[in-house]
Design an enzyme around this catalytic site. Structure first.
Site, PDB file in Angstrom:
ATOM      1  N   GLN A 263       0.830  -1.201   0.000  1.00 51.42           N
ATOM      2  CA  GLN A 263       0.000   0.000   0.000  1.00 51.42           C
ATOM      3  C   GLN A 263       0.868   1.256   0.000  1.00 51.42           C
ATOM      4  O   GLN A 263       1.234   1.781   1.044  1.00 51.42           O
ATOM      5  CB  GLN A 263      -0.945   0.002   1.208  1.00 51.42           C
ATOM      6  N   PHE A 264       1.183   1.739  -1.199  1.00 49.40           N
ATOM      7  CA  PHE A 264       2.034   2.925  -1.323  1.00 49.40           C
ATOM      8  C   PHE A 264       1.383   4.159  -0.712  1.00 49.40           C
ATOM      9  O   PHE A 264       2.064   5.106  -0.330  1.00 49.40           O
ATOM     10  CB  PHE A 264       2.420   3.184  -2.788  1.00 49.40           C
ATOM     11  N   THR A 265       0.057   4.161  -0.584  1.00 51.64           N
ATOM     12  CA  THR A 265      -0.631   5.339  -0.053  1.00 51.64           C
ATOM     13  C   THR A 265      -0.297   5.606   1.413  1.00 51.64           C
ATOM     14  O   THR A 265      -0.608   6.685   1.925  1.00 51.64           O
ATOM     15  CB  THR A 265      -2.160   5.233  -0.226  1.00 51.64           C
TER      16      THR A 265
END
Length: 151
Positions: free
Chosen positions: A78-80
């Protein structure tokens, strides 16, 4: 490296309506990666996730790890988690590792977890996913470790 760790009764991930990973009692791990993350951060985070004593014993005391209960781990990239919302109305993801680099580090992390012998399921890197999480507790922790070069 940043991880949102959630103790779960059950968790699953779907891509295009198909379940691609599912665990019962264990941990759901949402994993964010930066360009400065190294093998040291990966090893430390994997060990921490496996050894954190956040499951109750018979008396209700949080004294057991996911290894102790032989639980599962569902690992979702999850890059967010590295979204910066301080300016403007659109998050900046400049601190997140680029896709190819993040995928390689993510796979190293998953490999370290699998070495424990526990059930380790994953999402599909870079895909749009629906993640279903039945929290237990709820117990949710934020784990973070910066590379030595960033400390």
């Amino acid at each position: 490296m940043r991880i949102i760790l959630q103790r779960v009764n059950e968790s699953r991930v779907e891509v295009a309506g198909q379940i691609i990973g599912r665990i019962e009692k264990g941990l759901n791990l949402l994993v964010g990666i930066t360009p400065s993350d190294t093998d040291q951060e990966v090893a430390w985070m994997a060990r921490k996730c496996l050894e954190l004593r956040i499951f109750p014993d018979q008396s209700g005391k949080l004294s057991q790890s996911v290894q102790d209960i032989e639980g599962g781990l569902l690992v979702i990239s999850q890059f967010t988690l590295y979204g910066d919302c301080r300016k403007g109305r659109r998050p900046s993801f400049d601190k997140a590792a680029p896709g190819a680099m993040a995928e390689q580090i993510y796979e190293q992390f998953v490999t370290k977890l699998r070495a424990s012998g526990l059930q380790v399921e994953t999402g599909q890197f870079g895909a749009m996913m629906n993640v279903y999480i039945e929290n237990d507790g709820p117990v949710t922790l934020i784990l973070e470790r910066e590379a030595e070069s960033e400390r």
